[in-house]
Scaffold this motif. Structure first.
Motif, PDB file in Angstrom:
ATOM      1  N   ALA A 128       0.825  -1.215   0.000  1.00  0.00           N
ATOM      2  CA  ALA A 128       0.000   0.000   0.000  1.00  0.00           C
ATOM      3  C   ALA A 128       0.852   1.254   0.000  1.00  0.00           C
ATOM      4  CB  ALA A 128      -0.930  -0.010   1.211  1.00  0.00           C
ATOM      5  N   ILE A 129       1.906   1.275   0.808  1.00  0.00           N
ATOM      6  CA  ILE A 129       2.772   2.461   0.886  1.00  0.00           C
ATOM      7  C   ILE A 129       3.530   2.647  -0.420  1.00  0.00           C
ATOM      8  CG2 ILE A 129       4.779   3.445   2.068  1.00  0.00           C
ATOM      9  CD1 ILE A 129       3.766   1.987   4.613  1.00  0.00           C
ATOM     10  N   THR A 130       3.998   1.554  -1.021  1.00  0.00           N
ATOM     11  CA  THR A 130       4.698   1.650  -2.312  1.00  0.00           C
ATOM     12  C   THR A 130       3.771   2.236  -3.376  1.00  0.00           C
ATOM     13  OG1 THR A 130       6.051  -0.273  -1.743  1.00  0.00           O
ATOM     14  CG2 THR A 130       5.969   0.352  -4.058  1.00  0.00           C
ATOM     15  N   ASN A 131       2.503   1.849  -3.362  1.00  0.00           N
ATOM     16  CA  ASN A 131       1.526   2.398  -4.306  1.00  0.00           C
ATOM     17  C   ASN A 131       1.337   3.903  -4.089  1.00  0.00           C
ATOM     18  OD1 ASN A 131      -0.051   1.811  -6.511  1.00  0.00           O
ATOM     19  ND2 ASN A 131      -1.887   1.462  -5.304  1.00  0.00           N
ATOM     20  N   TYR A 153       5.281  10.264  -6.941  1.00  0.00           N
ATOM     21  CA  TYR A 153       6.250  10.459  -8.023  1.00  0.00           C
ATOM     22  C   TYR A 153       5.549  10.819  -9.341  1.00  0.00           C
ATOM     23  CZ  TYR A 153      10.179   8.774  -5.225  1.00  0.00           C
ATOM     24  OH  TYR A 153      11.145   8.654  -4.282  1.00  0.00           O
ATOM     25  N   LYS A 154       4.365  10.251  -9.545  1.00  0.00           N
ATOM     26  CA  LYS A 154       3.599  10.613 -10.740  1.00  0.00           C
ATOM     27  C   LYS A 154       3.213  12.090 -10.700  1.00  0.00           C
ATOM     28  CE  LYS A 154      -0.811   9.772 -13.041  1.00  0.00           C
ATOM     29  NZ  LYS A 154      -2.131   9.127 -12.925  1.00  0.00           N
ATOM     30  N   ALA A 180       7.805   6.486 -10.858  1.00  0.00           N
ATOM     31  CA  ALA A 180       6.408   6.135 -10.631  1.00  0.00           C
ATOM     32  C   ALA A 180       6.117   4.727 -11.156  1.00  0.00           C
ATOM     33  CB  ALA A 180       5.484   7.155 -11.299  1.00  0.00           C
ATOM     34  N   LEU A 181       6.567   4.430 -12.381  1.00  0.00           N
ATOM     35  CA  LEU A 181       6.341   3.102 -12.961  1.00  0.00           C
ATOM     36  C   LEU A 181       7.020   2.015 -12.140  1.00  0.00           C
ATOM     37  CD1 LEU A 181       6.666   3.690 -16.812  1.00  0.00           C
ATOM     38  CD2 LEU A 181       4.643   2.947 -15.558  1.00  0.00           C
ATOM     39  N   VAL A 233       0.172   5.880 -16.772  1.00  0.00           N
ATOM     40  CA  VAL A 233       1.508   6.465 -16.967  1.00  0.00           C
ATOM     41  C   VAL A 233       2.059   6.089 -18.335  1.00  0.00           C
ATOM     42  CG1 VAL A 233       3.884   6.503 -16.120  1.00  0.00           C
ATOM     43  CG2 VAL A 233       1.984   6.544 -14.495  1.00  0.00           C
ATOM     44  N   ASN A 234       1.826   4.869 -18.784  1.00  0.00           N
ATOM     45  CA  ASN A 234       2.326   4.451 -20.100  1.00  0.00           C
ATOM     46  C   ASN A 234       1.629   5.203 -21.233  1.00  0.00           C
ATOM     47  OD1 ASN A 234       4.469   2.359 -20.106  1.00  0.00           O
ATOM     48  ND2 ASN A 234       3.044   1.275 -18.759  1.00  0.00           N
TER      49      ASN A 234
END
Length: 596
Positions: free
Chosen positions: A204-207, A213-214, A222-223, A252-253
């Motif tokens: 969850a924190i990584t998300n 970052y996005k 972000a990716l 993002v892509n």
């Protein structure tokens, strides 16, 4: 990451009871309650645990249990039991969406926790109170509670609580666009979560880190973080986090023009979100796929995906508007309660000072009475202002809801579908582009009180172009602005003319057999702006009673908006409906407001 996922993350962190209770555990607790009828601490503990197991499965039925626990604790003077029961009651109110009631109960529990010196309970209540202020968008007060929660967790050496506090603080910073501070706190929380080997927190924190970052437009980072979150969520079987991360990877892509990767992740996210019946994630997935199909020139698939996105997103937006209305109502209640409390304190001080002055000298009694009268008069004025502000908010919300007409969206999408069925792809594409621009512009302007006349007329013209296409050029229109008016410097309330134009088209021109026409004129009239909407429709006399009632609703909302502007600006704006031999003329007088 969508706001709804952040809400999911907050609940995950702050209610350790999160998840579906095991029925066997609940059954066991209910059996123990049935056999232990003595009104003591054992029964209180059983009542609280049983209510906790029912928090997410059946919160309404859990209220009598916590109320009984509170009553027993109060009768036996067991402050600890009462404070824990109050916290559980606050949790039930929070899950039911009654944040104001939850806040009141949490604060009572916090007062008891302080009196008995239970620092662990007090810390958890600081976190819960911070959540409510975050929901109310009172970010300073939310941050104040979260930082106190962090200090308490560090003092007690409670690492899980420290992770929760850091994550909450980061979310507040991200919501207020202080992304660097948000990233710094999330990095600390992530490091501690890895040390604790808590994979759910790490995912969850990584998300959340990827989202920050996005926002900073650091798309490679972000990716990287989104992919880490998706992989870890897949390993631990958390499909909510995985679907959210995959949608974000697709988005993002698309920004990076990597459409193959966007399509791959969008389809994976759609399969997962459909499996877990997550409507908002499905809407996001269809949006990603719609943009991919459009880039590849597959217009039919793009339209289908876009239809699905609009259908699902419409239900999400409806819930968001309900939440926003609830949030504003709670905010007004809190402000009113605070104002009444302050006025009561002032009144008590004045009475006390009046008695003191009367005891000292009779001459001062008259002075004290004068000030008492003045304060009373000021209090009445403040109450009138508060009531008027409530009316402002309610009217703005009604206007907001009226601007986004679900029937218009449905009819527009059906028109696009009809164009495609007749192989008129070019016309459908033109309609879709115009419709998308209008929808986005309406949503962007929905929270603004004033926009330039130039912007409003562009929206108005775009709306009439769409209606002209839908009516197969059965509609003609003209827009005339006097030369002494600067459209890019003149401000008007957004979509102020739209209800009258819509009435003219739907109830005046559509029933006509021949071509109808709408003339819009903008004139300067002293220190007022005169806006005229004139049509050659069938007129109000010929319209049905149902049509008149629908028309009067739009007129009533717009009249309320103008009354509010008159009160704020001290002007005399008005709406005049003039019946013609053929059609209707509407004259709207607004205060002439300039941007510079």
């Amino acid at each position: 990451m969508p706001d709804s996922f952040k809400k999911f993350f907050l609940v995950l962190l702050f209610f350790p009871l999160f998840g579906i209770s095991q029925q066997s555990v609940l059954d066991s607790l209910q059996q123990e309650l049935a056999t232990h009828s003595a009104k003591d601490s054992v029964r209180v503990s059983l009542l609280i645990k049983t209510a906790g197991e029912m928090t997410y499965s059946n919160p309404k039925e859990a209220f009598p249990l916590v109320d009984e626990a509170i009553a027993i604790s109060s009768e036996t003077d067991w402050n600890k039991g009462e404070s824990y029961a109050l916290r559980q009651k606050g949790n039930l109110h929070y899950v039911m969406g009654d944040d104001l009631a939850a806040l009141d109960v949490y604060q009572k529990a916090q007062h008891l926790a302080q009196s008995i010196g239970d620092r662990s309970l007090e810390a958890s209540l600081l976190s819960n109170i911070g959540n409510i202020f975050a929901d109310l968008k009172q970010y300073d007060r939310a941050l104040e509670n979260y930082e106190a929660y962090l200090t308490s967790a560090q003092t007690l050496g409670n690492v899980p609580d420290e992770i929760k506090a850091l994550s909450n603080i980061a979310i507040i910073y991200n919501d207020t666009k202080k992304y660097e501070e948000g990233v710094a706190n999330l990095e600390k929380a992530l490091k501690l979560s890895k040390q604790e080997e808590n994979d759910l927190f790490v995912a969850a924190i990584t998300n959340n880190l990827a989202l920050a970052y996005k926002k900073l437009e650091d798309y490679p980072k972000a990716l990287l973080h989104y992919q880490e979150a998706a992989d870890l969520a897949h390993q631990i079987g958390n499909k909510y986090i995985e679907a959210s991360a995959l949608n974000s990877i697709g988005t993002v892509n698309i920004i990076l023009k990597n459409y193959d990767l966007a399509a791959l992740n969008g389809r994976k996210a759609l399969d997962l979100s459909q499996e877990i019946e997550a409507v908002e994630w499905q809407a996001d997935s269809w949006k990603v796929l719609s943009e991919v199909y459009e880039h590849e020139g597959e217009m039919a698939e793009a339209l289908h995906a876009y239809k699905e996105h609009v259908r699902l997103q419409d239900s999400v937006l409806s819930e968001e508007k309900k939440s926003e209305l609830t949030r504003k109502e709670m905010q007004f209640k809190m402000e009113r309660q605070q104002a009444e409390a302050e006025e009561e304190i002032k009144r008590q001080h004045l009475v006390k000072n009046g008695y003191l002055a009367g005891a000292i000298l009779l001459a001062l009694i008259s002075i004290a009475s004068y000030f008492l009268y003045k304060r009373r008069r000021d209090a009445l004025e403040k109450r009138k202002v508060a009531e008027f502000n409530v009316k402002v908010a309610e009217t703005e919300l009604k206007a907001l809801r009226s601007q986004m007409n679900p029937h218009f969206i449905f009819n527009s999408l059906n028109s696009i579908s009809d164009f495609i069925s007749r192989n008129d792809i070019k016309q459908a594409d033109e309609y879709l582009v115009k419709f998308s621009k209008l929808t986005r512009a309406i949503l962007e302007n929905s929270e603004k009180k004033w926009i330039t006349l130039e912007e409003d007329l562009e929206l108005t013209e775009l709306y009439m172009q769409l209606e002209a296409i839908r009516l197969e050029n059965h509609l003609e229109y003209s827009i005339t602005v006097d030369e002494d008016i600067e459209p890019d410097n003149t401000l008007v309330p957004p979509m102020i003319l739209q209800p009258f134009i819509e009435n003219s088209i739907w109830h005046g021109i559509a029933p006509k057999e021949n071509t109808g026409k709408i003339d819009i004129q903008i004139k300067k009239k002293g220190d007022m702006l005169l806006c005229v909407v004139e049509d050659n429709g069938i007129g109000r006399a010929t319209a049905s009673m149902d049509t008149k009632e629908k028309s009067s609703l739009g007129v009533k909302i717009t009249t309320n908006r103008i009354e509010i502007i008159n009160h704020i600006k001290n002007t005399e704006g008005s709406i005049d409906l003039i019946d013609k031999k053929e059609g209707l003329r509407v004259e709207i007088n607004l205060p002439l407001e300039l941007q510079f």
